[in-house]
Scaffold this motif. Structure first.
Motif, PDB file in Angstrom:
ATOM      1  N   THR A  35       0.844  -1.184   0.000  1.00  0.00           N
ATOM      2  CA  THR A  35       0.000   0.000   0.000  1.00  0.00           C
ATOM      3  C   THR A  35       0.880   1.235   0.000  1.00  0.00           C
ATOM      4  O   THR A  35       1.877   1.285   0.707  1.00  0.00           O
ATOM      5  CB  THR A  35      -0.900   0.012   1.259  1.00  0.00           C
ATOM      6  OG1 THR A  35      -1.692  -1.173   1.255  1.00  0.00           O
ATOM      7  CG2 THR A  35      -1.794   1.226   1.263  1.00  0.00           C
TER       8      THR A  35
ATOM      9  N   ILE B 210       1.620   5.035   0.963  1.00  0.00           N
ATOM     10  CA  ILE B 210       1.246   6.099   1.878  1.00  0.00           C
ATOM     11  C   ILE B 210       2.173   7.253   1.600  1.00  0.00           C
ATOM     12  O   ILE B 210       3.344   7.210   1.922  1.00  0.00           O
ATOM     13  CB  ILE B 210       1.393   5.660   3.343  1.00  0.00           C
ATOM     14  CG1 ILE B 210       0.513   4.445   3.630  1.00  0.00           C
ATOM     15  CG2 ILE B 210       1.035   6.796   4.279  1.00  0.00           C
ATOM     16  CD1 ILE B 210       0.659   3.915   5.016  1.00  0.00           C
TER      17      ILE B 210
ATOM     18  N   TRP C 292      -2.352   7.156  12.563  1.00  0.00           N
ATOM     19  CA  TRP C 292      -2.554   6.518  11.259  1.00  0.00           C
ATOM     20  C   TRP C 292      -3.938   6.848  10.696  1.00  0.00           C
ATOM     21  O   TRP C 292      -4.085   7.183   9.517  1.00  0.00           O
ATOM     22  CB  TRP C 292      -2.387   5.013  11.374  1.00  0.00           C
ATOM     23  CG  TRP C 292      -0.981   4.519  11.370  1.00  0.00           C
ATOM     24  CD1 TRP C 292      -0.307   3.896  12.384  1.00  0.00           C
ATOM     25  CD2 TRP C 292      -0.044   4.586  10.275  1.00  0.00           C
ATOM     26  NE1 TRP C 292       0.977   3.586  11.999  1.00  0.00           N
ATOM     27  CE2 TRP C 292       1.166   3.992  10.709  1.00  0.00           C
ATOM     28  CE3 TRP C 292      -0.118   5.089   8.977  1.00  0.00           C
ATOM     29  CZ2 TRP C 292       2.286   3.887   9.888  1.00  0.00           C
ATOM     30  CZ3 TRP C 292       0.996   4.999   8.157  1.00  0.00           C
ATOM     31  CH2 TRP C 292       2.177   4.395   8.609  1.00  0.00           C
TER      32      TRP C 292
ATOM     33  N   ARG D 204      -8.581   7.499   7.134  1.00  0.00           N
ATOM     34  CA  ARG D 204      -8.461   6.051   6.944  1.00  0.00           C
ATOM     35  C   ARG D 204      -9.327   5.382   8.002  1.00  0.00           C
ATOM     36  O   ARG D 204      -9.578   5.956   9.065  1.00  0.00           O
ATOM     37  CB  ARG D 204      -7.002   5.584   7.119  1.00  0.00           C
ATOM     38  CG  ARG D 204      -6.004   6.286   6.208  1.00  0.00           C
ATOM     39  CD  ARG D 204      -4.580   5.865   6.564  1.00  0.00           C
ATOM     40  NE  ARG D 204      -3.596   6.541   5.719  1.00  0.00           N
ATOM     41  CZ  ARG D 204      -2.540   7.202   6.167  1.00  0.00           C
ATOM     42  NH1 ARG D 204      -2.330   7.286   7.477  1.00  0.00           N
ATOM     43  NH2 ARG D 204      -1.704   7.772   5.336  1.00  0.00           N
ATOM     44  N   ASP D 205      -9.778   4.170   7.741  1.00  0.00           N
ATOM     45  CA  ASP D 205     -10.587   3.485   8.745  1.00  0.00           C
ATOM     46  C   ASP D 205      -9.806   2.326   9.356  1.00  0.00           C
ATOM     47  O   ASP D 205      -8.689   2.004   8.944  1.00  0.00           O
ATOM     48  CB  ASP D 205     -11.925   3.027   8.169  1.00  0.00           C
ATOM     49  CG  ASP D 205     -11.778   2.045   7.015  1.00  0.00           C
ATOM     50  OD1 ASP D 205     -10.716   1.396   6.897  1.00  0.00           O
ATOM     51  OD2 ASP D 205     -12.733   1.920   6.223  1.00  0.00           O
ATOM     52  N   ASP D 206     -10.402   1.701  10.356  1.00  0.00           N
ATOM     53  CA  ASP D 206      -9.711   0.625  11.068  1.00  0.00           C
ATOM     54  C   ASP D 206      -9.546  -0.611  10.193  1.00  0.00           C
ATOM     55  O   ASP D 206      -8.595  -1.382  10.382  1.00  0.00           O
ATOM     56  CB  ASP D 206     -10.425   0.278  12.375  1.00  0.00           C
ATOM     57  CG  ASP D 206     -11.916   0.038  12.197  1.00  0.00           C
ATOM     58  OD1 ASP D 206     -12.600   0.891  11.587  1.00  0.00           O
ATOM     59  OD2 ASP D 206     -12.414  -0.997  12.677  1.00  0.00           O
ATOM     60  N   ASP D 207     -10.424  -0.813   9.213  1.00  0.00           N
ATOM     61  CA  ASP D 207     -10.226  -1.915   8.266  1.00  0.00           C
ATOM     62  C   ASP D 207      -8.927  -1.709   7.484  1.00  0.00           C
ATOM     63  O   ASP D 207      -8.164  -2.652   7.268  1.00  0.00           O
ATOM     64  CB  ASP D 207     -11.403  -2.013   7.288  1.00  0.00           C
ATOM     65  CG  ASP D 207     -12.656  -2.568   7.937  1.00  0.00           C
ATOM     66  OD1 ASP D 207     -12.541  -3.275   8.956  1.00  0.00           O
ATOM     67  OD2 ASP D 207     -13.757  -2.298   7.419  1.00  0.00           O
ATOM     68  N   TRP D 208      -8.684  -0.474   7.058  1.00  0.00           N
ATOM     69  CA  TRP D 208      -7.434  -0.164   6.352  1.00  0.00           C
ATOM     70  C   TRP D 208      -6.238  -0.490   7.238  1.00  0.00           C
ATOM     71  O   TRP D 208      -5.275  -1.115   6.779  1.00  0.00           O
ATOM     72  CB  TRP D 208      -7.412   1.317   5.963  1.00  0.00           C
ATOM     73  CG  TRP D 208      -6.102   1.744   5.378  1.00  0.00           C
ATOM     74  CD1 TRP D 208      -5.761   1.772   4.063  1.00  0.00           C
ATOM     75  CD2 TRP D 208      -4.941   2.198   6.099  1.00  0.00           C
ATOM     76  NE1 TRP D 208      -4.442   2.188   3.916  1.00  0.00           N
ATOM     77  CE2 TRP D 208      -3.926   2.460   5.149  1.00  0.00           C
ATOM     78  CE3 TRP D 208      -4.654   2.385   7.454  1.00  0.00           C
ATOM     79  CZ2 TRP D 208      -2.655   2.914   5.516  1.00  0.00           C
ATOM     80  CZ3 TRP D 208      -3.389   2.840   7.821  1.00  0.00           C
ATOM     81  CH2 TRP D 208      -2.405   3.097   6.856  1.00  0.00           C
ATOM     82  N   PHE D 209      -6.293  -0.065   8.488  1.00  0.00           N
ATOM     83  CA  PHE D 209      -5.167  -0.280   9.400  1.00  0.00           C
ATOM     84  C   PHE D 209      -4.889  -1.765   9.591  1.00  0.00           C
ATOM     85  O   PHE D 209      -3.739  -2.218   9.478  1.00  0.00           O
ATOM     86  CB  PHE D 209      -5.476   0.391  10.756  1.00  0.00           C
ATOM     87  CG  PHE D 209      -4.386   0.241  11.778  1.00  0.00           C
ATOM     88  CD1 PHE D 209      -3.300   1.091  11.768  1.00  0.00           C
ATOM     89  CD2 PHE D 209      -4.461  -0.740  12.759  1.00  0.00           C
ATOM     90  CE1 PHE D 209      -2.283   0.981  12.701  1.00  0.00           C
ATOM     91  CE2 PHE D 209      -3.472  -0.868  13.698  1.00  0.00           C
ATOM     92  CZ  PHE D 209      -2.369  -0.010  13.680  1.00  0.00           C
TER      93      PHE D 209
ATOM     94  N   HIS E 197      -5.808  -4.331   7.727  1.00  0.00           N
ATOM     95  CA  HIS E 197      -5.403  -4.988   6.474  1.00  0.00           C
ATOM     96  C   HIS E 197      -3.981  -4.618   6.096  1.00  0.00           C
ATOM     97  O   HIS E 197      -3.184  -5.484   5.707  1.00  0.00           O
ATOM     98  CB  HIS E 197      -6.382  -4.588   5.362  1.00  0.00           C
ATOM     99  CG  HIS E 197      -5.978  -5.111   4.015  1.00  0.00           C
ATOM    100  ND1 HIS E 197      -6.125  -6.421   3.639  1.00  0.00           N
ATOM    101  CD2 HIS E 197      -5.409  -4.486   2.943  1.00  0.00           C
ATOM    102  CE1 HIS E 197      -5.682  -6.595   2.410  1.00  0.00           C
ATOM    103  NE2 HIS E 197      -5.231  -5.434   1.963  1.00  0.00           N
ATOM    104  N   THR E 198      -3.648  -3.332   6.194  1.00  0.00           N
ATOM    105  CA  THR E 198      -2.321  -2.874   5.777  1.00  0.00           C
ATOM    106  C   THR E 198      -1.223  -3.534   6.594  1.00  0.00           C
ATOM    107  O   THR E 198      -0.175  -3.930   6.044  1.00  0.00           O
ATOM    108  CB  THR E 198      -2.223  -1.338   5.928  1.00  0.00           C
ATOM    109  OG1 THR E 198      -3.194  -0.734   5.071  1.00  0.00           O
ATOM    110  CG2 THR E 198      -0.836  -0.831   5.553  1.00  0.00           C
TER     111      THR E 198
END
Length: 323
Positions: free
Chosen positions: A2, A4, A224, A310-315, A317-318
């Protein structure tokens, strides 16, 4: 992978490795190039004086001020700063009544003048040039918060390069060494440099966490989610002294409440429900759940969900966190 900003964030092999309002009113930028080292402590005899002497003896590599927040100590650990002399002239002492680590750090930040805020435990040994090495990537805009590698005296052969979370949301130290400045999910507050503007933008450390536990996890996650980047500088190695007495560490229901507050503030409904189900067997769950289900917490949650980029799913998953 990903992207950033200018970074590529790899999925590392992780199994291997309110005084803030005063600060806003004073200045959002702080004194350019100055690092404010903030040590929030409670019952840190004899470590506090030793830590400060190391900081003042080794080359820092950056202009600095030192602020000590004595948070209701009972052992007189900061008395050497009250007696006058050279150290008391070089260190700013702030008295606090027992606020807890998050609020004590925020109080220190509210008194700080620096463009860079550096939060440190009172029981560390810093190497020469440590402050400049941590400051440069933040001041240059390469990262918004940077931690060093930590070497714990209880196991000096194991070096920790920041942390991540296990499936039960326990802290896991990362032992896989990156080659250079690298993104990291979580930065421990035992030694953490953060830009003043980023600190203010996320509201500092969560003051609802009145006891030890999840304070640096919540802070890193919030950075984040609000669009900032957290990194580790592997070549800076700070020794963290393991102590027999840990005044701020209170396991049990306090830790349960802190975990639930973290989840209530930042996790999507499906993840929050999962955490609540998991925590149902933890000490003090019912009381803790009631304390984080208040209008004040829900209002802050709504605000965070509106502001975050950004959401917690992004965190999760990343960074490959199985929660």
């Amino acid at each position: 992978m990903t992207t950033i900003g200018s970074w590529s964030v790899l999925k590392y092999p992780f199994n291997a490795w309110s005084g803030l309002q005063q600060m806003h009113e004073a200045s959002a930028r702080g004194s350019k190039g100055l690092a404010s080292v903030i040590i929030a402590c409670r019952d840190e005899l004899p470590y506090l004086e030793q830590t400060i002497r190391f900081m003042l003896t080794v080359p820092s590599g950056c202009p600095m001020e030192i602020i000590v927040v004595d948070d209701g100590s009972r052992d007189g650990c900061a008395d050497f700063l009250r007696r006058g002399g050279e150290l008391s002239r070089r260190v700013h002492l702030v008295e606090a009544p027992g606020l807890g680590p998050a609020r004590a750090r925020n109080l220190g930040a509210a008194r700080a003048r620096g463009e860079l805020l550096v939060f440190c435990d009172a029981h560390i040994i810093v190497p020469g040039g440590w402050l400049g090495d941590l400051a440069r990537p933040v001041l240059a805009g390469q990262a918004h918060a940077v931690c060093p590698a930590l070497v714990h005296t209880e196991n000096p052969h194991l070096i920790i390069y920041g942390g991540t979370l296990s499936k039960d949301l326990s802290w896991v130290g990362l032992t896989f060494p990156p080659r250079s400045l690298s993104p990291v999910p979580l930065a421990p507050a035992g030694c953490l440099a953060v830009g003043r503007e980023a600190f203010l933008e996320v509201g500092g450390f969560e003051e609802g966490l009145t006891t030890w536990g999840y304070d640096d996890v919540e802070f890193s996650l919030k950075l984040w989610l609000f669009g900032f980047a957290v990194a580790v500088m592997p070549r800076v190695k700070v020794v963290h002294i393991s102590r027999p007495l840990k005044p701020y560490q209170r396991p049990g229901k306090n830790l349960t409440r802190n975990l639930l507050l973290l989840a209530a503030l930042h996790f999507s409904p499906h993840r929050l429900a999962r955490v609540a189900s998991m925590a149902g067997r933890y000490p003090g769950f019912s009381e803790s759940w009631a304390r984080v289900s208040t209008p004040g917490v829900l209002k802050k949650r709504d605000e965070y969900f509106r502001r975050r980029v950004r959401d917690d799913d992004w965190f999760m998953h990343t960074f490959g966190i199985p929660v």
